[in-house]
Enzyme design. Structure first.
Site, PDB file in Angstrom:
ATOM      1  N   HIS A   1       0.848  -1.182   0.000  1.00 37.93           N
ATOM      2  CA  HIS A   1       0.000   0.000   0.000  1.00 37.93           C
ATOM      3  C   HIS A   1       0.889   1.238   0.000  1.00 37.93           C
ATOM      4  CE1 HIS A   1      -3.972  -2.026   1.453  1.00 37.93           C
ATOM      5  NE2 HIS A   1      -3.534  -2.481   0.303  1.00 37.93           N
TER       6      HIS A   1
ATOM      7  N   GLU B   1       1.278   3.971   1.796  1.00 42.39           N
ATOM      8  CA  GLU B   1       1.990   4.410   3.004  1.00 42.39           C
ATOM      9  C   GLU B   1       3.227   3.557   3.243  1.00 42.39           C
ATOM     10  OE1 GLU B   1      -0.972   3.260   2.530  1.00 42.39           O
ATOM     11  OE2 GLU B   1      -2.391   3.747   4.114  1.00 42.39           O
TER      12      GLU B   1
ATOM     13  N   CYS C   1      -2.459  -1.176   7.387  1.00 46.65           N
ATOM     14  CA  CYS C   1      -1.503  -0.063   7.358  1.00 46.65           C
ATOM     15  C   CYS C   1      -1.509   0.712   8.678  1.00 46.65           C
ATOM     16  CB  CYS C   1      -1.816   0.887   6.205  1.00 46.65           C
ATOM     17  SG  CYS C   1      -1.401   0.164   4.610  1.00 46.65           S
TER      18      CYS C   1
END
Ligand code: AOF
Ligand code: ZN
Length: 408
Positions: free
Chosen positions: A86, A88, A124
């Protein structure tokens, strides 16, 4: 049609439910206007840049993230491939790669609320909390039913400052495919995201003349290498028995990037015509990854044929047939969904592709057009011209042209 942006709706619903307003609450109001404007501009830029990966991440949303240290951007990352890191997490990796342990940041700016549940990757929010970052600036809530403000609540619950700047990274603009995917109507259908991939001559035919490319190859080696990468980024490759009989493909992944979990290989074969000698059923070579083979067939399959295929390692599964005796594509999709297949590459011949398209089961299009004028077999040119396509991109790949699009 572009659906209304549910990110805003989710914010309003949270407000009504008495939760701290993640959109315009005290924290957002407390921002100096100049700082808020800078964050909004950065979110807009990240959202635009993230869109270049739309075809590779779909049905996931396009997401971008940046890390700031005293207002200076020190790293940027994007969600670049379905099943991959992802945004991030990618930004954190970029920072670590460039600065090692010396990499410092106090603010995470991300176009979408960080996820809070296990999908293909771990949540996340856990990774974000582990960094100790003080401020998280978010472009909008994640309308995915698993999230919808949960990530924001978890981060705030851990004492972090979270600012949601609604409307700065609109999903309706940049990830309409994702909104369609998570709609209740779509989820209740239980249909995996389908990427129809084929190579055609300029005449729209899927086989070249017999004296070109060994009568088999239309697209260049560069395009074929790219298809290997696509195969590594889906849960299953689906084909028809016609293609097995005509081309005898392996449907495996070869090349420099081998996936840990190769995609399942699924053959739609209503009367079990798949030969036990098919190359699909041979053991994998050392430089390739090949997923399990599933042959989906009609009810009452011939037991001896079934046994022959099973002896070669195939799994034979009976599913429903349509009134015309062909396998029901709806039943095939439901079977795939029940077996946790969420994204497929449909690598079939013209007849099966036409059916899949006519029944509006194709979500994404990936068409390689080789530099060959004429070919053999039926042409898909008309079908392609009359298809309702959205967000179309045409790009050159060596001598080939690649058309990528979502269904409209
Ligand atoms: C984030 N950052 O960059 C993206 C998010 O199957 P997975 O693990 O890839 O999870 C997909 C879901 O995660 C997707 O439906 C959406 O809700 C969210 N996407 N979340 O924190 C990202 N792409
Ligand atoms: Zn995530």
């Amino acid at each position: 049609m572009i659906p209304a942006d549910p990110t805003r709706r989710a914010s309003a619903e949270l407000r009504e439910a008495g939760h701290a307003d993640p959109a315009t609450g005290a924290e957002a109001g407390a921002l100096e206007p100049a700082r808020e404007a800078r964050y909004r501009a950065l979110l807009g830029e990240l959202a635009r840049e993230a869109q270049q990966f739309r075809y590779r991440v779909a049905p996931n949303p396009c997401v971008g993230a940046a890390l700031l240290d005293h207002d200076q951007e020190v790293a940027r990352g994007f969600h670049t491939a379905w099943g991959g890191r992802h945004a991030e997490i990618e930004a954190l990796r970029v920072l670590e790669t460039s600065r090692g342990a010396a990499g410092r940041f106090d603010t995470l700016v991300v176009t979408l609320e960080p996820c809070s549940s296990h999908g293909k990757t771990p949540p996340c929010v856990d990774a974000v909390l582990a960094t100790g970052v003080e401020r998280i600036v978010i472009g909008g809530l994640d309308p995915d039913p698993r999230h919808q403000g949960r990530g924001v609540r978890i981060l705030r619950g851990a004492g972090r400052e979270v600012v949601v700047l609604d409307g700065s990274a609109s999903l309706a603009e940049g990830s309409a495919h994702f909104l369609a995917w998570i709609s209740h109507r779509r989820m209740s259908r239980g249909a995996p995201w389908t990427i129809a991939k084929w190579a055609q001559t300029r005449s729209g035919q899927l086989s070249p003349p017999l004296d070109v490319g060994e009568g088999r190859w239309i697209s260049s080696p560069a395009a074929r290498a790219e298809v290997q990468r696509w195969r590594g980024e889906v849960d299953a490759i689906v084909t028809g028995v016609g293609t097995v009989l005509a081309d005898d493909p392996r449907l495996s992944v070869r090349g420099p990037e081998l996936p840990t979990y190769p995609p399942a290989r699924v053959v739609l074969d209503s009367t079990l015509r798949t030969p036990a000698t098919a190359r699909l059923l041979a053991p994998p070579a050392p430089d390739e990854r090949a997923g399990p083979v599933f042959v989906l067939t009609g009810r009452g399959a011939d037991p001896s044929k079934r046994r022959e295929l099973e002896d070669r390692g195939a799994h034979v599964e009976e599913i429903g047939t349509a009134p015309d005796g062909k396998l029901s594509l709806e039943a095939a999709q439901r079977w795939l969904w029940r077996h946790c297949v969420r994204r497929i590459l449909l690598e079939a011949g013209p007849a099966l592709l036409e059916r899949w398209i006519a029944e509006e089961r194709v979500d994404q299009w990936l068409v390689y057009e080789g530099a060959i004028e004429e070919g053999r077999g039926p042409s898909l040119r008309r079908t392609l011209e009359s298809a309702r396509l959205r967000t179309v991109r045409r790009r050159e790949l060596g001598v080939d042209t690649v058309l990528e699009a979502f269904s409209g």
